[in-house]
Scaffold this active site. Sequence first.
Site, mmCIF file in Angstrom:
data_model
loop_
_atom_site.group_PDB
_atom_site.id
_atom_site.type_symbol
_atom_site.label_atom_id
_atom_site.label_comp_id
_atom_site.label_asym_id
_atom_site.label_seq_id
_atom_site.Cartn_x
_atom_site.Cartn_y
_atom_site.Cartn_z
ATOM 1 N N PHE A 1 0.858 -1.189 0.000
ATOM 2 C CA PHE A 1 0.000 0.000 0.000
ATOM 3 C C PHE A 1 0.889 1.232 0.000
ATOM 4 O O PHE A 1 1.794 1.350 0.827
ATOM 5 C CB PHE A 1 -0.907 0.020 1.236
ATOM 6 N N ASP B 1 9.260 2.603 1.426
ATOM 7 C CA ASP B 1 8.093 3.340 1.892
ATOM 8 C C ASP B 1 8.008 3.125 3.400
ATOM 9 O O ASP B 1 7.573 2.074 3.874
ATOM 10 C CB ASP B 1 6.837 2.827 1.175
ATOM 11 N N LYS C 1 2.809 10.052 8.218
ATOM 12 C CA LYS C 1 2.141 9.551 9.428
ATOM 13 C C LYS C 1 2.802 10.052 10.719
ATOM 14 O O LYS C 1 2.601 11.196 11.110
ATOM 15 C CB LYS C 1 2.069 8.033 9.403
HETATM 16 C C1 LIG Z 1 3.016 2.304 3.810
HETATM 17 C C2 LIG Z 1 2.100 3.436 3.469
HETATM 18 N N1 LIG Z 1 2.407 4.237 2.444
HETATM 19 C C3 LIG Z 1 1.626 5.284 2.115
HETATM 20 C C4 LIG Z 1 0.475 5.566 2.807
HETATM 21 C C5 LIG Z 1 -0.385 6.719 2.396
HETATM 22 O O1 LIG Z 1 -0.244 7.750 3.319
HETATM 23 P P1 LIG Z 1 -1.321 8.938 3.340
HETATM 24 O O2 LIG Z 1 -2.614 8.344 3.762
HETATM 25 O O3 LIG Z 1 -0.758 9.926 4.333
HETATM 26 O O4 LIG Z 1 -1.383 9.508 1.974
HETATM 27 C C6 LIG Z 1 0.105 4.739 3.886
HETATM 28 C C7 LIG Z 1 -1.145 5.002 4.621
HETATM 29 O O5 LIG Z 1 -1.701 4.135 5.245
HETATM 30 C C8 LIG Z 1 0.946 3.661 4.231
HETATM 31 O O6 LIG Z 1 0.649 2.844 5.244
#
Ligand SMILES: Cc1ncc(COP(=O)(O)O)c(C=O)c1O
Length: 408
Positions: free
Chosen positions: A139, A224, A253
């Site tokens: 994700f 990520d 986050k």
């Molecule tokens: C691993 C990862 N990358 C990207 C995101 C996306 O972040 P945002 O919701 O701040 O756009 C998330 C959100 O859950 C995530 O867990």
Amino acid sequence: MSTTQVTRALFDEVMVPNYNPQQMVPVRGEGSRVWDQDDNEYIDLTSGIAVTSLGHCHPALVRVLKEQADKVWHLSNVYTNEPALALAQDLTRETFADKVFFCNSGAEANEAAFKLARKYASDHFSEEKNEIISFVQSFHGRTLFTVTVGGQPKYCQGFKPVPGGIHHAPFNDLDALKELVSDNTCAIVMEPVQGEGGIIPADPEFVRGVRELCDQFNALLIFDEVQTGMGRTGSLYAYMDTDVTPDILTSAKGLGGGFPVGAMLTTDKVAPSFNVGTHGTTYGGNPLACAVAGEVLRQINRPEVLEGVVQKNALFNAELEAINAKHHIFKEVRGKGLLIGAELVDEWQGKAGQFLAAAREQGLMILMAGPNVLRFAPSLIIPDEDIREGMAKLEQAIAQLLSTAEAD
Ligand SMILES: Cc1ncc(COP(=O)(O)O)c(C=O)c1O
């Protein structure tokens, strides 16, 4: 604002229906406790999906935010500002990175990372070197590019046409990855622990293998760390607990502790491909956000906090195993630091949402990671007593669900 008129029912009237929030409306938080409109108290084991990593209304963060609010809120990137520069200096000092790009969310940080990887390959190799490999069940956010790179097709349904040149390999399967990687690969992107995909840690030898393949094919390795970063797994960033260093890392986050901010970190080698005018965002580097994030970093990047994360993981595991010994409800408890997943046994697969609702009835906030896994991502400084009390509430919720199921 009158709380008598603003209720959960209003959500269905005035909000786009892309969320289905719980019935109670939280109005106040302190540490790992939250209160709703009726003053019911909850133990928060979610920290807003791994965001409020220092709990709610941490006094140091409140102080810094108020101080910055009296100075300057916003300037645009026509000017730079002190909090952004100080935060970039701290992040580059504490990590592999030499350069930082600020934005507002995880998706935006990843969008920047994927664009930078393509631009770097185009600058140094060829336009054909544009393929991005990611992993099934990963994700990376909800923009069209990040949702396409993410490995969950359900999030792309109805949004076609989506960007091309994106491939997915099974996670933790190096042989499958070798089949996909080529001279046209510009980047491989991975979460060190897949979060939304079910709390699945990457195997150490898989991580090493991915780095080697990136080196062999002149592809950039993107970590990520939107969910795993900022102390969540017990290191400042999870890559620090592996044998590898990425070329690009994304953070969001927990970075702002609840104030929206994202960052893409990279090296002196890669950064120049984002030369003046190639990428940007109005709010990126906002002084309020960066002042708060600077304090979050100071608070989290301390041995006692990071070691505490590891100790609290052990307490969680022990409590969850004790619940399981009694109720046989979890197939597996896994994760790292305070990013913990408990996968439900086969009979309860697909029903994680019922556990969230039952927990809420007991005064407990928990998360799911997909329909089969209960997720716990509390404040990194949650007191041990709150973990124990939260787990007692979880056990009550589970006992109640099981007894209702038996009666049916
Ligand atoms: C691993 C990862 N990358 C990207 C995101 C996306 O972040 P945002 O919701 O701040 O756009 C998330 C959100 O859950 C995530 O867990």
